[in-house]
Design a protein around this motif. Structure first.
Motif: not given
Length: 707
Positions: A633-661
């Motif tokens: 159900s994830l539609a909005k994802l924000e990841i900020e100041n997480c320099p070591q985090l590595v995940i695959s975003l392809r598996s979020a099927p309905i993601l509509r809004e993404l912020k990477l900082m």
């Protein structure tokens, strides 16, 4: 004139030519058909830049409007030079904001506008690069309306005083403007002058000659007599109406000036604010300011009064007199030498009262309630009451020793902030009280059970005794800064509890959160900097929150000793209930040592967070991974100041809004398909975005790239 225009407008509203906006009470809209009719009737006299297509009628154009943009260049307005009969130059914006940045090329100010000699209306507001107004403005003899509010103008040219037809001058928000032209008195037709939020230090001489002036929201008393208008000039402005604030009243040299202002006869001034600058008090200053305030007595039609910085020891009798039966809002601030409060209880229309910064008050007693008819309850209409920064206040006595529930029958909100010496002494038995906030009152102890309808309670850095008996029926609770509290009171999570929102902050010794029941009604939970929560060794695990089945919004902020979010976080509920089954928003922030987040049920990655729509992970510098982003159900994802985090975003099927900082650049390699909004910021080493971004993201509507 204004009244006639208002009548015309209301007549048009009554005939549905204008309709009140559903979003803003003060805004009006027109139907598309009415808009088409207006365009047809106005013909070639009206032109909307970038909306109307044909430029053929420019020589006949009299009324021009356009939408501001961040950079308005000369090319945008070049064709306007043909409109020699132009009367209105009006920029607009869809969402007005004094904080947005707009810029207008100086060539428009220098070459175009001076050629438009027939202008009646000229607005240049909100152009932040505008630092001066040309002397040529004085040649616009027909100008009635001039608006340069929220610009960076430092001075006004003296030639502006030649605009003998000028009726409205708007300067609000010009913070760099420190003085008005000397000859302002020559603007004899001026009706509206707005200098709020400017740097102006005094009013120009002979301001009283502006006999037509109706709107003057702010008047500053000059420090030196002879350099600017004194307070008595207001007495000559018989047409003033609306709101009036008087500043620097400590500069009034003679109380006669205050009397000459003749405020008692200004029946169209519903709002009055009086400001003194902080100054030391002695007997002479205190007595003089009391006479000045007494002489500034307003008309009984007054609806709102603010007194700020007054240095007298007592208020004159008119403050609180029952003849001011229309006052609905009263604010008394920074009157630190007053030793007693005025009698305000008999102001029958008073709904909002705030008292702040009265350092000389020790006791609030019977004088506060006033002496009126026995059939009239003191503060009978009051809905909001605030006491703030009363550093020496110790006791608040109720009204009447035998009948404590007489006063404040309609009070809905009570705020007591930063009153460090206030103790027991008043009853909280207020039949209408729905919201109570007590902030930094460490000695205050009262029984909150006596407030039967409290729905919202906020307790910040107070006596822990206040937590022992919380009101029944409470829906929102905020608890902050209780250093010695180990658990919340029993009964808070009972099945009959109505609690929907719980915020806990800076309770360093809190070791138990879920004592006594399931929090079955809780929808929003925020936990911040409660480092001993659940009494875990070295504070290394999270409380079991997954079985709060009604929870929709969860924020976890500032747990510096958490290293792992593991299975204990999901709880041990029925196997048929998915952990966090109703959760829609999840926020992790300031988890400085958090390294790993283990997913619930590794065989079934959809086993938790089935309803999660928004996930925010911010300032977690050591988080490396360990969890799946397979959230259906994830539609909005924000990841900020997480320099070591590595995940695959392809598996979020309905993601509509993404912020990477300021994150790991690997996150950009496989962006989700179907995104509508993408914001990328702080990737110093990235040379290009994902190749598939433009090919696979045909839904992308908004792209922001920064730093």
């Amino acid at each position: 004139m204004e009244e006639i225009g208002e009548d015309y407008f209301h007549d048009l509203v009554s005939r549905s030519l204008f309709q009140r906006s559903v979003d803003h009470d003060t805004h009006f809209v027109i139907h598309d058909l009415i808009n088409d009719l207006a365009k047809f009737v106005s013909g070639q006299f009206n032109f909307r830049l970038n909306v109307d297509k044909s430029h053929e009628g420019f020589p006949k154009t009299r009324y021009l409007s356009y939408m501001r943009t961040e950079f308005d260049t000369f090319e945008k307005f070049e064709a306007i030079s043909e409109a020699k009969q132009l009367r209105t130059f009006l920029p607009l914006e869809l969402a007005p904001s004094e904080y947005r940045s707009f810029n207008l090329t100086k060539k428009v100010l220098r070459d175009l506008l001076p050629s438009l000699r027939c202008l009646r209306v000229l607005s240049l507001s909100h152009y932040r690069n505008m630092t001066e107004l040309s002397d040529s403005v004085g040649k616009m003899k027909h100008l009635r309306y001039l608006d340069i509010s929220f610009t960076m103008v430092r001075r006004l040219p003296e030639s502006i005083c030649q605009l003998c037809n000028l009726q409205t001058l708007k300067l609000s928000g010009c913070k760099n403007l420190i003085a008005l032209p000397r000859d302002m008195e020559r603007l004899v037709n001026l009706r509206h002058l707005d200098i709020t939020e400017t740097g102006i230090k005094e009013m120009p001489m002979h301001l009283g000659n502006l006999k037509c002036l109706r709107t003057l929201p702010k008047f500053i008393v000059s420090k030196h007599r002879g350099s600017g208008s004194d307070l008595g000039e207001l007495g000559k402005l018989a047409n003033l109406r609306g709101a009036l604030s008087l500043w620097e009243l400590q500069n009034v040299e003679s109380p006669q000036d205050a009397l000459d202002a003749n405020l008692k006869n200004r029946k169209y001034l519903p709002e009055l604010a009086l400001f003194w600058n902080d100054s030391e008090s002695d007997a002479d200053i205190s007595g003089s300011q009391k006479i000045v305030l007494d002489n500034l007595r307003p008309h009984p039609n007054l609806k709102s009064l603010t007194v700020n910085g007054y240095s007298g020891e007592r208020f004159p009798d008119w403050v609180g007199h029952d003849s001011f039966s229309n006052i609905a809002s009263l604010h008394l601030k920074k009157c630190k030498y007053c030793c007693s409060l005025p009698s305000l209880g008999q102001l029958h229309s008073l709904q909002n009262l705030s008292i702040e910064g009265f350092d000389g008050i020790v006791t609030v007693g019977s004088e506060f309630y006033g002496i009126g008819s026995s059939s009239i309850k003191p503060f009978g209409s009051l809905k909001v009451l605030k006491f703030m920064q009363m550093s020496n206040w110790e006791t608040w006595f109720p009204f009447g020793a035998e009948n404590e529930d007489v006063a404040f029958p309609s009070l809905e909100e009570l705020y007591i902030r930063k009153c460090p010496k206030l103790k027991v002494g008043f009853s909280i038995d207020l039949p209408s009280l729905a919201k109570l906030e007590i902030d930094e009152c460490p000695q205050l102890v009262i029984s909150l059970r006596e407030a039967p309808v409290i729905r919202e309670l906020q307790l910040i850095r107070c006596n822990e005794g206040l937590l022992k008996e919380l009101p029944v029926g409470m829906q929102r609770l905020r608890v902050e800064g209780f250093d010695s509290v180990e658990s919340l009171p029993e009964g808070l999570s009972d099945s009959n509890s109505c609690l929907r929102q719980l915020e806990i902050s800076d309770c360093s010794t809190l070791v138990s959160l879920l004592t006594g029941g399931p929090f079955s009604t809780l929808k929003k939970l925020q936990i911040r900097s409660c480092i001993s929560l659940e009494n875990c060794k070295h504070c290394c695990s999270m409380p079991p929150l997954g079985q709060l089945h009604s929870l929709q919004n969860l924020s976890i902020v500032g747990f510096p000793e958490i290293f792992t979010v593991g299975l204990e976080f999901y709880g041990t509920g029925s196997s048929s209930m998915k952990p966090f089954g109703s959760l829609k928003v999840l926020i992790f922030k300031d988890m400085l040592n958090w390294e790993t987040w283990f997913h619930f049920d590794t065989e079934n990655e959809g086993g938790s967070f089935p309803s999660l729509g928004k996930l925010n992970i911010k300032d977690c510098p050591k988080l490396t991974g360990g969890f799946s982003i397979h959230l259906t159900s994830l539609a909005k994802l924000e990841i900020e100041n997480c320099p070591q985090l590595v995940i695959s975003l392809r598996s979020a099927p309905i993601l509509r809004e993404l912020k990477l900082m300021c994150c790991n650049e690997v996150l950009l390699r496989e962006l989700p398909v179907g995104m509508e909004k993408l914001r990328v910021e702080g990737f110093d080493l990235v040379e290009s975005l994902s190749e598939g971004l433009m090919n696979s993201n045909i839904c992308l509507q908004e792209l922001k790239i920064k730093n």
